[in-house]
Each structure stands twice: as C-alpha cells, then as structure tokens.
Design an enzyme around this catalytic site. Structure first.
Site, PDB file in Angstrom:
ATOM      1  N   CYS A   2       0.838  -1.195   0.000  1.00  0.00           N
ATOM      2  CA  CYS A   2       0.000   0.000   0.000  1.00  0.00           C
ATOM      3  C   CYS A   2       0.878   1.252   0.000  1.00  0.00           C
ATOM      4  O   CYS A   2       2.033   1.200   0.412  1.00  0.00           O
ATOM      5  CB  CYS A   2      -0.871   0.025   1.238  1.00  0.00           C
ATOM      6  N   ARG A  27       4.243   1.319  -6.945  1.00  0.00           N
ATOM      7  CA  ARG A  27       4.224   0.271  -5.933  1.00  0.00           C
ATOM      8  C   ARG A  27       3.156  -0.778  -6.218  1.00  0.00           C
ATOM      9  O   ARG A  27       3.152  -1.842  -5.609  1.00  0.00           O
ATOM     10  CB  ARG A  27       3.948   0.884  -4.546  1.00  0.00           C
ATOM     11  N   TRP A  75      -3.310  -2.289  -1.674  1.00  0.00           N
ATOM     12  CA  TRP A  75      -2.990  -3.599  -2.252  1.00  0.00           C
ATOM     13  C   TRP A  75      -3.625  -4.572  -1.271  1.00  0.00           C
ATOM     14  O   TRP A  75      -3.160  -4.726  -0.147  1.00  0.00           O
ATOM     15  CB  TRP A  75      -1.467  -3.746  -2.337  1.00  0.00           C
ATOM     16  N   ASN A 101      -1.063   1.103   6.176  1.00  0.00           N
ATOM     17  CA  ASN A 101      -0.283   0.122   5.432  1.00  0.00           C
ATOM     18  C   ASN A 101       0.205  -0.882   6.457  1.00  0.00           C
ATOM     19  O   ASN A 101       0.756  -0.501   7.484  1.00  0.00           O
ATOM     20  CB  ASN A 101       0.888   0.849   4.747  1.00  0.00           C
ATOM     21  N   GLY A 102      -0.008  -2.192   6.199  1.00  0.00           N
ATOM     22  CA  GLY A 102       0.438  -3.212   7.158  1.00  0.00           C
ATOM     23  C   GLY A 102      -0.681  -4.189   7.451  1.00  0.00           C
ATOM     24  O   GLY A 102      -1.702  -4.206   6.760  1.00  0.00           O
ATOM     25  N   GLU A 478      17.307 -22.761  -8.855  1.00  0.00           N
ATOM     26  CA  GLU A 478      16.821 -21.387  -8.896  1.00  0.00           C
ATOM     27  C   GLU A 478      17.926 -20.442  -9.390  1.00  0.00           C
ATOM     28  O   GLU A 478      17.657 -19.480 -10.124  1.00  0.00           O
ATOM     29  CB  GLU A 478      16.291 -20.981  -7.505  1.00  0.00           C
ATOM     30  N   LYS A 482      17.540 -18.011 -12.641  1.00  0.00           N
ATOM     31  CA  LYS A 482      17.693 -16.552 -12.540  1.00  0.00           C
ATOM     32  C   LYS A 482      18.731 -16.071 -13.546  1.00  0.00           C
ATOM     33  O   LYS A 482      18.535 -15.078 -14.232  1.00  0.00           O
ATOM     34  CB  LYS A 482      18.148 -16.123 -11.133  1.00  0.00           C
ATOM     35  N   GLU A 485      17.441 -16.319 -17.252  1.00  0.00           N
ATOM     36  CA  GLU A 485      16.289 -15.507 -17.659  1.00  0.00           C
ATOM     37  C   GLU A 485      16.593 -14.013 -17.738  1.00  0.00           C
ATOM     38  O   GLU A 485      15.971 -13.305 -18.504  1.00  0.00           O
ATOM     39  CB  GLU A 485      15.065 -15.765 -16.776  1.00  0.00           C
ATOM     40  N   HIS A 501      27.120 -38.718 -14.625  1.00  0.00           N
ATOM     41  CA  HIS A 501      26.277 -39.520 -15.519  1.00  0.00           C
ATOM     42  C   HIS A 501      26.068 -38.819 -16.855  1.00  0.00           C
ATOM     43  O   HIS A 501      25.141 -39.156 -17.590  1.00  0.00           O
ATOM     44  CB  HIS A 501      24.944 -39.828 -14.828  1.00  0.00           C
ATOM     45  N   LYS A 600       5.290 -11.135 -16.563  1.00  0.00           N
ATOM     46  CA  LYS A 600       5.152 -11.330 -15.113  1.00  0.00           C
ATOM     47  C   LYS A 600       4.075 -12.365 -14.791  1.00  0.00           C
ATOM     48  O   LYS A 600       4.215 -13.145 -13.865  1.00  0.00           O
ATOM     49  CB  LYS A 600       4.824  -9.975 -14.463  1.00  0.00           C
TER      50      LYS A 600
HETATM   51  C1  F6R Z   1      11.154 -16.719 -12.699  1.00  0.00           C
HETATM   52  C2  F6R Z   1       9.730 -16.480 -12.727  1.00  0.00           C
HETATM   53  C3  F6R Z   1       8.858 -17.512 -13.323  1.00  0.00           C
HETATM   54  C4  F6R Z   1       7.627 -17.721 -12.455  1.00  0.00           C
HETATM   55  C5  F6R Z   1       6.639 -18.668 -13.151  1.00  0.00           C
HETATM   56  C6  F6R Z   1       5.430 -18.954 -12.284  1.00  0.00           C
HETATM   57  O1  F6R Z   1      11.830 -15.648 -12.147  1.00  0.00           O
HETATM   58  O2  F6R Z   1       9.272 -15.471 -12.275  1.00  0.00           O
HETATM   59  O3  F6R Z   1       9.526 -18.711 -13.512  1.00  0.00           O
HETATM   60  O4  F6R Z   1       8.028 -18.238 -11.227  1.00  0.00           O
HETATM   61  O5  F6R Z   1       6.217 -18.106 -14.355  1.00  0.00           O
HETATM   62  O6  F6R Z   1       4.765 -17.795 -11.967  1.00  0.00           O
HETATM   63  P1  F6R Z   1       3.729 -17.738 -10.802  1.00  0.00           P
HETATM   64  O7  F6R Z   1       4.437 -17.949  -9.515  1.00  0.00           O
HETATM   65  O8  F6R Z   1       3.102 -16.380 -10.916  1.00  0.00           O
HETATM   66  O9  F6R Z   1       2.729 -18.840 -11.049  1.00  0.00           O
END
Ligand code: F6R
Length: 605
Positions: A2, A27, A75, A101-102, A478, A482, A485, A501, A600
């Site tokens: 928020c 935000r 939010w 906010n909180g 992970e 990262k 991507e 292997h 996203k």
């Molecule tokens: C990697 C990333 C993606 C998401 C994936 C699932 O940094 O952001 O691999 O983790 O697309 O997304 P959600 O969690 O929104 O289902």
C-alpha cells in the site's frame, strides 16, 4: 504494497494530494482513496481501480483548498479489492479518517470487542478497527487517542489519521511498515517513501518503529509509544523521483532483493504463536488426516515446491509429489480426497497452475493456494488461500516472492510436523532460525558489492553449471533459472551426484561451476564433486557457510552465508544467487526488470 500520502499546510488543494498519490503508483495497487476536511467535515472519495478513476469521481472537488489531507493506494490483504474496502476508513461518527499500510494481527479480537460496544463496521478490512478504536479512545485530544489506540495493536502498521475537530493536524505512527515525514517551510508531509514528497522538500525524517508523530501548522513533533518526545534527525536527500521510486537502486529487481527482510517479516506476521506455527487460514483443516500432498507450480514457484517436498518428507510421514503444472494438467494423476493439493503461484494467474488446480479439484482434492495477489483467479478457485503479503513485485523475475514462498512453505511444513506429532528440539531450532532470518538476511544482503566484483570477473563466460545436493540442489536450480532468464547466459542445474552420468563431459576451463556447498549433512559429498569439477579445469565459485576455510582450497572464488539449520540454506542463499544474476545482467547492459520474451503473469499455455 500500500502507499500512503498526507499533507498539512495552507497552500494545498485536493489535486496536490491525488497528484502525490499518483507518484506512488509504481508500488502497485488495486484501489485508491482520499480524505480531507472541508467546512468542519471529513470528506472521503475512494474507488476500486486506477487513480484516474478516483480523479474522475472527485471532479470539481480536485480544486478544493485544504489544510489537511490523506490518501492511499491499497494492495488488498484483508477483504477483496472493492470501493468499500478501499482506504481511507472512518469511525461511526465519520469525524475520523485513517489510511493504513500493514496488517493488524489482533483485528478479529478488537473487532469483536468494539462490536460488543456497539460500533458498526462497513468494510472487511483490519484497518477499520483502528478508526473505531481511536473513536473509543477520543476524549478531545486526537494525539492521545491515536497513541492509546495504537498501543492496543499487534502486527505491522504505518498510519495517517485526521479528525474533523482538528483541521490542521495529522497523526502518523509506524511499527514494521515504512513511513517518512517531509519537513517544509510552513507545511509538513507524510508518505510511504520519499518519492511523492521530493517535489516539495528534500528534508526528511525517517520514523522508526514505535514512533508516533504530530504534524500541524507549528511543525512536526515525534514521540515514542510511552508518550515521551524523541529527537529524530532531519536528513537532506537530493534524489530524482525516478531514482527514489526504486529506493535509490538502479532497478526494481535490486530494490526487491533488498526488501528481503521486510518480506520475511510480512510472510511470518500473525503465523507464529506461543513458540509454534499456527497459520490462521488453516484453522478448519485437519492436517493429521492427510496422507499425501500434491504440489503444482511453474518456474521459481516450482523450485519453492521442491523445497517443501524435501522438508516435509524429511521430517514427517507424508509423501509429497511435486509436478511442473504444464505436465501435471495433461496426465492422469492418482489423487483423491485424501490428497491435499498445494498450488503455488505468486501471480495467482498462471494458466498451467490454474488448470492443474481444476484437475485436482475434479479428482476430489482439497486445494490450498499460496499466492501474492488477493482476488486473483487462484484464490477464487481454491478452498484456502495463504497470502504471501510481499507487496507487488515489479521486476519480472521472481525474487522477494521466492523468499516469501520459501518462508510460508517452511511455516506450513513446521505446522504439519507438529500436528502430525513429529515436533522436537530440532524443529524449534529451525523455527528460531526462521524468526531470526530477517536479521541474518541483512548480513547476506551486504555481500552485494563482493558479488558485483565476482560478476565482473565472470561476465565473459557463456556457460555456467549450477550444482548442489539435497537442499543445495534447490538453490542450484533457482540460481540457474535466474541467471539465464535475465542475463541470457546459458546455465544448467544438476544434482551434483548426477554430473558423472553425463553433464561432466561439458566441463572445461570455459564452463564455470557455481557450487552450492553449505556445511550441511551432504557437504563431504559436495566437496568430492567440486574436486571432480576442478580436475576438469572448470573454475569453481562456491557458496558456503561462514568459517569453512577449506572451500578456499578447492574453489577459485568463495561467498559465505551465515550458518543456519540445514533446511534453511535455500532461504539464506536466495539473495546470493539472485544478486549474482542481477549484476551479470546489469554488467552485460540488459534491463533485469524486463527480460526479453518473458511476462510477469503467464496467463497462456
Ligand atoms: C522466474 C519467474 C517464473 C515464475 C513462473 C510462475 O523468475 O518469475 O519462472 O516463477 O512463471 O509464476 P507464478 O508464480 O506467478 O505462477
């Protein structure tokens, strides 16, 4: 996350408050509202959707001259995003307005208490409780009333309060959520961060947890919760607005990595009671009856799911199957009404995860969603939703939401361990480590400069191999995701024991190995794997536990994190692999916030 703004002074119009609020748009929010005092009355305008919708509903009122005003972008955490739940909220008399906010942890108890006294509530929010509590405490002194009210609150808050009988005053208080005061000549401001205030002033007071401030035509006074005045330094900050909205960082991704400690706190708030985990959302669920857990997720969320599998299977008798949702949805899974399905999705909109939820539901499974977005499709289609409470994540790559997912899954695992009768001193230590994690994170985040130097050194390499064992393998997966991507460098992740292997054939002096090597129960096995890689001339970057000097002998570069319980290394190492990927992308001139070809929310197959 928020956003709050507030103004006190003679030269403001409603337009200025709304315009300031607009500067907090970055935000993320689902609704917005404003309150101000005119002719001795509090006027409130609020609406779901964009600030422009709010502007439209204000119409001519935008020109109203005001001496005090507060506004908010919401939010949603408690109650869905709609006009009624939008802030500001008010008391029964309509004389008090508050933005918050909180999360107020004891809002249910307070609400029941206040309803017993005859207070009538309009919204589903935790915030409205504070307005009624202030009303109950009000005896003519608004500062005293807010002070007495906030003393009764458990949880996190940053608030701004106005009262129609005090048309030149804002009371602001914070505990656990950010709030900054802007100090001007003849006016004062509040906001969640300095961005919306930079147009008016460069002088700021950063309130500390437990501070409560009185802003009026005479200036700003800050007190502690015991009512004693305190001197807070005025800091001069000369930043541009665009730099400020990223918290002074170059990109949102780095800002969001740095928000790790707050993310941990928000994910744990209200979920630990009397030394045990008690997730309120699970109240109705009997975890002792579950025979199997089926987890569906994609990408980073899938990696968090793998952590849950390792953790729960290590410490309980429950089988956990984890599947990439895009595969699961087309299979014939053997699940039934005794299988609990856990769907992990920060966005709550990932098409494959949603289809997997629908399939599991058709087969009779109960669904728990872990997500960051209130009102998202997954929350509507699941039986129970556990919110991550991380605030919006603007960088496309998941960073703080991965931290929140791991935290919530660790909590869920610990609750399962206890409810199934496996609780021991070891689990108490894991929980203690988790509670200390925000502080431990500060330490890890301070590695950013050394990680930058490391990234400079390795930025010319075109391939990376990430390896780990046990919980270390989760960090390896992970880390590789990262890196590829956002920096477009080829990275693979393997369980270290799998190398021989096949993939070890790839290794040579041009193929560095990122070895996740905490001092856990599998360290000696990892050490052998590192030595095997080194024998193929691969450069080794090890991430290990502080104090393990041996890693210097077998690695080219070493990064250390503090010692934690074996199970929590994925959490403590998350900022390391995220920061490395971030710096690689930045050094190569790519925008880590907007990686090519990625979105996203992946709402299509
Ligand atoms: C990697 C990333 C993606 C998401 C994936 C699932 O940094 O952001 O691999 O983790 O697309 O997304 P959600 O969690 O929104 O289902």
């Amino acid at each position: 996350m928020c956003g709050i703004v507030g103004v006190v002074g003679d030269d403001f119009k409603v337009f200025d408050v709304v315009d300031s609020l607009k500067r907090l748009e970055y935000r993320g929010y689902d609704s917005a509202g404003v309150a101000y005092i005119k002719d001795g009355k509090v006027l409130i305008f609020k609406s779901v959707g964009r600030i422009d919708v709010l502007r439209g509903s204000l119409g001519e009122h935008l020109k109203d001259e005001i001496s005090v005003g507060i506004a908010h972008t919401r939010w949603a955490t408690h109650g869905s995003p709609n006009d009624t739940n939008a802030h500001p909220h008010t008391d029964c008399t309509g004389k008090i307005a508050i933005v918050h906010n909180g999360i107020i942890e004891n809002f249910r108890e307070l609400k029941a208490f206040l309803e017993g006294l005859g207070h009538e509530f309009r919204s589903d929010t935790d915030t409205e409780v504070i307005a009624h509590l202030i009303e109950e405490e009000y005896k003519g002194d608004i500062f005293e009333a807010v002070l007495n009210a906030v003393r009764k609150l458990d949880g996190a808050y940053a608030i701004g309060v106005v009262h129609s009988d005090h048309p030149d005053t804002i009371i602001a208080a914070r505990k656990g959520s950010p709030l900054v005061i802007g100090v001007g000549n003849g006016f004062s401001l509040i906001a969640s961060d300095i961005t919306p205030m930079l147009r008016y002033t460069k002088d700021f007071i950063f309130l500390e947890d437990g501070d409560i401030a009185l802003l009026n035509d005479k200036g700003v006074k800050v007190f502690r919760m015991d009512g004693k005045p305190v001197d807070r330094r005025i800091q001069r900050i000369d930043l541009s607005e665009s730099a400020a909205e990223k918290g002074g960082y170059k990109h949102f991704m780095m800002k969001e990595i740095m928000e790790g400690p707050q993310t941990l706190v928000s994910a744990m708030t209200g979920r630990i009671k009397d030394g045990y985990v008690k997730i309120p959302e699970l109240e109705e669920l009997d975890l002792s009856k579950i025979t199997r857990i089926n987890v569906v997720a994609c990408g980073t969320s899938y990696h968090a799911a793998m952590f849950f599998k390792y953790f729960v299977e290590q410490h309980t008798d429950v089988d956990v199957s984890v599947e990439v949702a895009s595969e699961f949805r087309y299979r014939k899974p053997h699940i039934d009404d005794k299988t609990l399905t856990l769907a992990i999705s920060q966005s709550g909109e990932t098409a494959d995860t949603l289809e997997s939820v629908r399939l599991a539901k058709r087969l009779g499974s109960n669904i728990i969603a872990i997500t960051n977005v209130v009102g998202s499709t997954i929350t509507r289609e699941s039986d129970i939703s556990i919110m991550m409470n991380s605030g919006p994540e603007i960088g496309v790559a998941a960073t703080k939401t991965y931290v929140a997912q791991l935290t919530i899954l660790a909590l869920l695992g610990l609750q399962l361990i206890r409810e199934r009768g496996f609780w021991s001193g070891r689990h108490k230590r894991i929980l203690d480590n988790l509670i200390r994690m925000p502080e431990i994170f500060e330490n890890v985040l301070s590695l950013s400069d050394s990680i930058r130097a490391l990234a400079e050194k390795y930025s010319r390499y075109e391939h990376f191999m990430y390896i780990g064992r046990g919980y270390g393998f989760i960090t390896a997966m992970e880390g590789a995701l990262k890196l590829k991507e956002i920096s477009y460098i080829h990275a693979e992740a393997y369980p270290a024991g799998e190398l021989k292997h096949g993939p070890i054939a790839l290794l040579d002096e041009k193929f560095p190995v990122f070895a996740i090597s905490p001092s856990d129960s599998l360290y000696l096995k990892m050490k052998s794997n590192i030595i095997e890689c080194k024998a193929r001339d691969a450069k080794i970057i090890s991430v290990g536990t502080s104090g393990n000097g041996e890693l210097f002998d077998i690695s080219n570069d070493v990064l250390f994190v503090p010692r934690v319980a074996d199970e929590l290394y994925p959490l403590v190492m998350a900022p390391v692999i995220q920061t490395f990927a971030y710096h690689m992308a930045d050094i190569k001139g790519y925008d880590p916030d907007k990686p090519r070809n990625l979105a996203k929310s992946v709402t299509v197959e």
